[in-house]
Design a protein around this motif. Sequence first.
Motif, PDB file in Angstrom:
ATOM      1  N   SER A 237       0.835  -1.204   0.000  1.00 25.51           N
ATOM      2  CA  SER A 237       0.000   0.000   0.000  1.00 25.51           C
ATOM      3  C   SER A 237       0.868   1.252   0.000  1.00 25.51           C
ATOM      4  O   SER A 237       0.516   2.259  -0.594  1.00 25.51           O
ATOM      5  N   ASN A 238       2.023   1.195   0.644  1.00 27.81           N
ATOM      6  CA  ASN A 238       2.962   2.319   0.638  1.00 27.81           C
ATOM      7  C   ASN A 238       3.489   2.559  -0.772  1.00 27.81           C
ATOM      8  O   ASN A 238       3.590   3.700  -1.224  1.00 27.81           O
ATOM      9  N   ASP A 239       3.797   1.491  -1.504  1.00 29.77           N
ATOM     10  CA  ASP A 239       4.250   1.617  -2.889  1.00 29.77           C
ATOM     11  C   ASP A 239       3.146   2.203  -3.766  1.00 29.77           C
ATOM     12  O   ASP A 239       3.408   3.034  -4.638  1.00 29.77           O
ATOM     13  N   ASP A 240       1.909   1.776  -3.526  1.00 28.40           N
ATOM     14  CA  ASP A 240       0.775   2.320  -4.280  1.00 28.40           C
ATOM     15  C   ASP A 240       0.619   3.813  -4.026  1.00 28.40           C
ATOM     16  O   ASP A 240       0.354   4.594  -4.944  1.00 28.40           O
ATOM     17  N   VAL A 241       0.788   4.211  -2.784  1.00 30.93           N
ATOM     18  CA  VAL A 241       0.666   5.631  -2.424  1.00 30.93           C
ATOM     19  C   VAL A 241       1.764   6.436  -3.113  1.00 30.93           C
ATOM     20  O   VAL A 241       1.509   7.526  -3.643  1.00 30.93           O
ATOM     21  N   GLN A 242       2.973   5.906  -3.112  1.00 33.91           N
ATOM     22  CA  GLN A 242       4.091   6.605  -3.768  1.00 33.91           C
ATOM     23  C   GLN A 242       3.861   6.749  -5.266  1.00 33.91           C
ATOM     24  O   GLN A 242       4.120   7.790  -5.847  1.00 33.91           O
TER      25      GLN A 242
END
Length: 179
Positions: free
Chosen positions: A22-27
């Motif tokens: 989810s952090n990668d998606d946000v980035q």
Amino acid sequence: MELDPGRRPGAHSEPPAASRASNDDVQAELAAARKKIRECEEEREIPRKAARYFATETNRYQFVSNHQRRHCVKRLCDILGLHRSSFSYWRRTASARAARQSAEAGVTARIRKIHQESDGTYGAPRIAAELRDEGGLTVHHKRVARVMRTIELEGSGCAAATAPRRGPGGVEGAGTPRP
């Protein structure tokens, strides 16, 4: 079972895989948003830069030509409301335009000379006749009139005002009176 000081029971050393994803998606979403903001700022900036070119359509094409290295032609044409095919045609016919402008400059110089020699009395029809007589150059009186307007020359208008008016059947004075 011995607990590590400073750690609470059940704490993991790495974040779970779901939170990393989810952090990668946000980035990725943040990077896409930043890119979209940059594009919007450029789209807002392009018409500001082009404002001085907007006097004529030709100048808009010149703006696209001047800025095609920084922005792609398709995007510039879309923002300025131009067709890419029209821009390509404009660029292809540049040499013909330059030749016409140099020919127009020669005609303009001759018109100015004839007008000066007539002490400013000759209008477009007489200047067109003079051009035909002196150099064999066939120029329509409407073209001469257009050139005279651009260089702010006028004939005196005396010939038309003093000529007798002919009515139907060629009878002098049969027409409406002149003011």
